[in-house]
Design a protein around this motif. Structure first.
Motif, mmCIF file in Angstrom:
data_model
loop_
_atom_site.group_PDB
_atom_site.id
_atom_site.type_symbol
_atom_site.label_atom_id
_atom_site.label_comp_id
_atom_site.label_asym_id
_atom_site.label_seq_id
_atom_site.Cartn_x
_atom_site.Cartn_y
_atom_site.Cartn_z
ATOM 1 N N THR A 47 0.636 -1.135 -0.096
ATOM 2 C CA THR A 47 -0.109 -0.013 -0.033
ATOM 3 C C THR A 47 0.821 1.367 0.048
ATOM 4 O O THR A 47 0.515 2.257 -0.864
ATOM 5 N N VAL A 48 1.980 1.092 0.767
ATOM 6 C CA VAL A 48 2.891 2.376 0.892
ATOM 7 C C VAL A 48 3.630 2.845 -0.394
ATOM 8 O O VAL A 48 3.755 3.876 -0.948
ATOM 9 N N ARG A 49 3.948 1.496 -0.934
ATOM 10 C CA ARG A 49 4.956 1.650 -2.229
ATOM 11 C C ARG A 49 3.813 2.166 -3.416
ATOM 12 O O ARG A 49 4.311 2.981 -4.156
ATOM 13 N N ARG A 50 2.622 1.916 -3.328
ATOM 14 C CA ARG A 50 1.765 2.114 -4.434
ATOM 15 C C ARG A 50 1.404 3.622 -4.400
ATOM 16 O O ARG A 50 1.375 4.368 -4.992
ATOM 17 N N SER A 51 1.211 4.072 -2.829
ATOM 18 C CA SER A 51 0.623 5.235 -2.606
ATOM 19 C C SER A 51 1.998 6.339 -3.004
ATOM 20 O O SER A 51 1.667 7.497 -3.404
ATOM 21 N N PHE A 52 3.143 6.033 -2.713
ATOM 22 C CA PHE A 52 4.452 6.611 -2.882
ATOM 23 C C PHE A 52 4.336 6.873 -4.670
ATOM 24 O O PHE A 52 4.627 7.926 -4.867
ATOM 25 N N CYS A 53 4.234 5.890 -5.393
ATOM 26 C CA CYS A 53 4.345 5.890 -6.714
ATOM 27 C C CYS A 53 3.381 7.023 -7.611
ATOM 28 O O CYS A 53 3.496 7.780 -7.955
ATOM 29 N N THR A 54 2.064 6.867 -6.705
ATOM 30 C CA THR A 54 0.858 7.785 -7.335
ATOM 31 C C THR A 54 1.238 9.190 -7.022
ATOM 32 O O THR A 54 1.112 10.308 -7.575
ATOM 33 N N ASN A 55 1.532 9.501 -5.614
ATOM 34 C CA ASN A 55 1.978 10.844 -5.001
ATOM 35 C C ASN A 55 2.899 11.515 -5.625
ATOM 36 O O ASN A 55 2.868 12.762 -5.825
ATOM 37 N N ALA A 56 4.028 10.814 -5.801
ATOM 38 C CA ALA A 56 5.207 11.297 -6.557
ATOM 39 C C ALA A 56 4.837 11.581 -7.919
ATOM 40 O O ALA A 56 5.290 12.881 -8.483
ATOM 41 N N TYR A 57 4.011 10.916 -8.764
ATOM 42 C CA TYR A 57 3.852 11.248 -10.031
ATOM 43 C C TYR A 57 2.805 12.218 -10.132
ATOM 44 O O TYR A 57 3.191 13.297 -11.070
ATOM 45 N N LEU A 58 1.997 12.414 -9.249
ATOM 46 C CA LEU A 58 1.005 13.601 -9.335
ATOM 47 C C LEU A 58 1.905 14.988 -8.688
ATOM 48 O O LEU A 58 1.518 16.167 -9.182
ATOM 49 N N ALA A 59 2.988 14.651 -8.063
ATOM 50 C CA ALA A 59 3.939 16.080 -7.693
ATOM 51 C C ALA A 59 4.894 16.421 -8.715
ATOM 52 O O ALA A 59 5.708 17.449 -8.709
ATOM 53 N N GLY A 60 4.914 15.646 -9.976
ATOM 54 C CA GLY A 60 5.460 15.958 -11.063
ATOM 55 C C GLY A 60 6.799 15.261 -10.889
ATOM 56 O O GLY A 60 7.916 15.778 -11.731
ATOM 57 N N VAL A 61 7.154 14.314 -10.209
ATOM 58 C CA VAL A 61 8.506 13.722 -10.209
ATOM 59 C C VAL A 61 8.612 12.877 -11.577
ATOM 60 O O VAL A 61 7.658 12.078 -11.827
ATOM 61 N N PRO A 62 9.666 13.027 -12.395
ATOM 62 C CA PRO A 62 9.700 12.237 -13.642
ATOM 63 C C PRO A 62 9.704 10.542 -13.175
ATOM 64 O O PRO A 62 10.297 9.978 -11.975
ATOM 65 N N VAL A 63 8.883 9.761 -14.191
ATOM 66 C CA VAL A 63 8.764 8.412 -13.846
ATOM 67 C C VAL A 63 10.257 7.565 -13.603
ATOM 68 O O VAL A 63 10.098 6.657 -12.926
ATOM 69 N N ILE A 64 11.125 8.079 -14.477
ATOM 70 C CA ILE A 64 12.660 7.529 -14.184
ATOM 71 C C ILE A 64 13.094 7.390 -12.902
ATOM 72 O O ILE A 64 13.504 6.690 -12.225
ATOM 73 N N ASP A 65 12.602 8.788 -12.164
ATOM 74 C CA ASP A 65 13.225 8.850 -10.821
ATOM 75 C C ASP A 65 12.174 7.916 -9.932
ATOM 76 O O ASP A 65 12.896 7.393 -8.970
ATOM 77 N N ILE A 66 11.030 7.845 -10.118
ATOM 78 C CA ILE A 66 9.979 7.204 -9.350
ATOM 79 C C ILE A 66 10.461 5.652 -9.505
ATOM 80 O O ILE A 66 10.319 4.849 -8.480
ATOM 81 N N MET A 67 10.804 5.169 -10.809
ATOM 82 C CA MET A 67 11.190 3.892 -10.777
ATOM 83 C C MET A 67 12.483 3.359 -10.068
ATOM 84 O O MET A 67 12.678 2.230 -9.700
ATOM 85 N N SER A 68 13.354 4.535 -10.023
ATOM 86 C CA SER A 68 14.459 4.148 -9.391
ATOM 87 C C SER A 68 14.454 3.954 -7.722
ATOM 88 O O SER A 68 14.780 2.993 -7.258
ATOM 89 N N ILE A 69 13.632 4.737 -7.232
ATOM 90 C CA ILE A 69 13.103 4.646 -5.749
ATOM 91 C C ILE A 69 12.306 3.480 -5.386
ATOM 92 O O ILE A 69 12.625 2.630 -4.531
ATOM 93 N N SER A 70 11.267 3.213 -6.332
ATOM 94 C CA SER A 70 10.436 1.909 -6.177
ATOM 95 C C SER A 70 10.919 0.662 -6.645
ATOM 96 O O SER A 70 10.287 -0.269 -6.461
ATOM 97 N N THR A 71 12.039 0.632 -7.299
ATOM 98 C CA THR A 71 12.939 -0.671 -7.650
ATOM 99 C C THR A 71 12.083 -1.202 -9.002
ATOM 100 O O THR A 71 12.192 -2.510 -9.025
ATOM 101 N N HIS A 72 11.202 -0.574 -9.611
ATOM 102 C CA HIS A 72 10.673 -1.050 -10.740
ATOM 103 C C HIS A 72 11.598 -1.327 -11.852
ATOM 104 O O HIS A 72 12.202 -0.128 -12.166
ATOM 105 N N THR A 73 11.501 -2.205 -12.864
ATOM 106 C CA THR A 73 12.678 -2.390 -13.680
ATOM 107 C C THR A 73 12.041 -1.880 -15.169
ATOM 108 O O THR A 73 12.907 -1.456 -15.963
ATOM 109 N N THR A 74 10.672 -1.797 -15.400
ATOM 110 C CA THR A 74 10.200 -1.382 -16.590
ATOM 111 C C THR A 74 9.178 -0.291 -16.183
ATOM 112 O O THR A 74 8.354 -0.113 -15.019
#
Length: 94
Positions: A47-74
């Motif tokens: 839940t925390v991981r999903r919330s972070f990804c959504t909130n960071a995206y809405l805050a304008g954080v680039p997707v590549i940066d979100i991926m590096s923090i959340s450890t998604h590979t694609t």
């Protein structure tokens, strides 16, 4: 720290926020069983991981940066975690 310990700590912190209750549904023997539970008891690392990804995206954080923090590979797997409404997407694009 083990996942179990992290989940306990997340629940402790979430309890302080007074999130309220949530109605949940579970299928038992082909019948739907409804249960009311405090939201903080349902929050886990996922839940925390999903919330972070959504909130960071809405805050304008680039997707590549979100991926590096959340450890998604694609990017496609990362985008499945981002849950926004059409209105939120329109606001972000404006």
């Amino acid at each position: 720290m083990s996942d179990q310990t992290i989940n306990y700590k997340i629940k402790d912190v979430s309890e302080l926020t007074e999130l309220g209750d949530k109605k949940t549904t579970k299928s038992k023997g082909g019948l739907k069983v409804y249960k009311q539970a405090p939201k903080y008891t349902l929050i886990k690392t996922h839940t925390v991981r999903r919330s972070f990804c959504t909130n960071a995206y809405l805050a304008g954080v680039p997707v590549i940066d979100i991926m590096s923090i959340s450890t998604h590979t694609t990017e496609s797997s990362n985008m499945r975690y981002i849950k926004i409404t059409k209105e939120q997407q329109a606001d972000r694009m404006a």
